[in-house]
Design a protein around this motif. Sequence first.
Motif, PDB file in Angstrom:
ATOM      1  N   LEU A 151       0.835  -1.208   0.000  1.00  0.00           N
ATOM      2  CA  LEU A 151       0.000   0.000   0.000  1.00  0.00           C
ATOM      3  C   LEU A 151       0.867   1.254   0.000  1.00  0.00           C
ATOM      4  N   LYS A 152       1.963   1.216   0.746  1.00  0.00           N
ATOM      5  CA  LYS A 152       2.886   2.350   0.784  1.00  0.00           C
ATOM      6  C   LYS A 152       3.503   2.582  -0.591  1.00  0.00           C
ATOM      7  N   SER A 153       3.810   1.497  -1.308  1.00  0.00           N
ATOM      8  CA  SER A 153       4.415   1.632  -2.639  1.00  0.00           C
ATOM      9  C   SER A 153       3.457   2.253  -3.651  1.00  0.00           C
ATOM     10  N   PHE A 154       2.152   2.151  -3.388  1.00  0.00           N
ATOM     11  CA  PHE A 154       1.161   2.769  -4.268  1.00  0.00           C
ATOM     12  C   PHE A 154       0.899   4.231  -3.899  1.00  0.00           C
ATOM     13  N   GLY A 155       1.605   4.745  -2.890  1.00  0.00           N
ATOM     14  CA  GLY A 155       1.517   6.158  -2.549  1.00  0.00           C
ATOM     15  C   GLY A 155       0.548   6.505  -1.436  1.00  0.00           C
ATOM     16  N   LEU A 156       0.023   5.530  -0.730  1.00  0.00           N
ATOM     17  CA  LEU A 156      -0.876   5.824   0.376  1.00  0.00           C
ATOM     18  C   LEU A 156      -0.074   6.242   1.604  1.00  0.00           C
ATOM     19  N   ASN A 177      -4.811  -7.499  -5.319  1.00  0.00           N
ATOM     20  CA  ASN A 177      -4.739  -8.400  -6.466  1.00  0.00           C
ATOM     21  C   ASN A 177      -5.430  -7.806  -7.686  1.00  0.00           C
ATOM     22  N   HIS A 178      -6.548  -7.141  -7.460  1.00  0.00           N
ATOM     23  CA  HIS A 178      -7.268  -6.503  -8.569  1.00  0.00           C
ATOM     24  C   HIS A 178      -6.401  -5.423  -9.221  1.00  0.00           C
ATOM     25  N   VAL A 179      -5.729  -4.650  -8.412  1.00  0.00           N
ATOM     26  CA  VAL A 179      -4.849  -3.607  -8.957  1.00  0.00           C
ATOM     27  C   VAL A 179      -3.688  -4.240  -9.719  1.00  0.00           C
ATOM     28  N   LYS A 180      -3.118  -5.299  -9.180  1.00  0.00           N
ATOM     29  CA  LYS A 180      -1.999  -5.958  -9.856  1.00  0.00           C
ATOM     30  C   LYS A 180      -2.427  -6.537 -11.202  1.00  0.00           C
ATOM     31  N   TYR A 237      -6.799   5.089  -7.357  1.00  0.00           N
ATOM     32  CA  TYR A 237      -7.767   4.022  -7.603  1.00  0.00           C
ATOM     33  C   TYR A 237      -8.044   3.255  -6.314  1.00  0.00           C
ATOM     34  N   LEU A 238      -6.981   2.921  -5.558  1.00  0.00           N
ATOM     35  CA  LEU A 238      -7.160   2.205  -4.303  1.00  0.00           C
ATOM     36  C   LEU A 238      -7.962   3.018  -3.295  1.00  0.00           C
TER      37      LEU A 238
END
Length: 88
Positions: free
Chosen positions: A29-34, A56-59, A71-72
């Motif tokens: 989650l941190k890697s996605f910028g949260l 998993n959906h994002v991946k 998106y998350l």
Amino acid sequence: NGKSYSSMLVSVTLKKEFVKQSEKHYTQLKSFGLDAWQIRNITNTLSESEIEQHLNHVKMNAHAIQNKGGYLVKTFKAVGVPLDKALF
């Protein structure tokens, strides 16, 4: 029996697998910028399996999603996670 209690001590032991999974989700989650407070809200509101489903959906759709963090946030808000302010 007429006794009153002023406090109660509860001890909880987490299994190592659960802690490792939580750390893995935190890192992803941190890697996605949260932000850390957003991740705390997510992990305190949703179960590990629900978080895993979203990740998993994002991946699987990474090629079609340009802003994965946005998106998350949008999908977590849609399932009831409060991400407007830090709660926990």
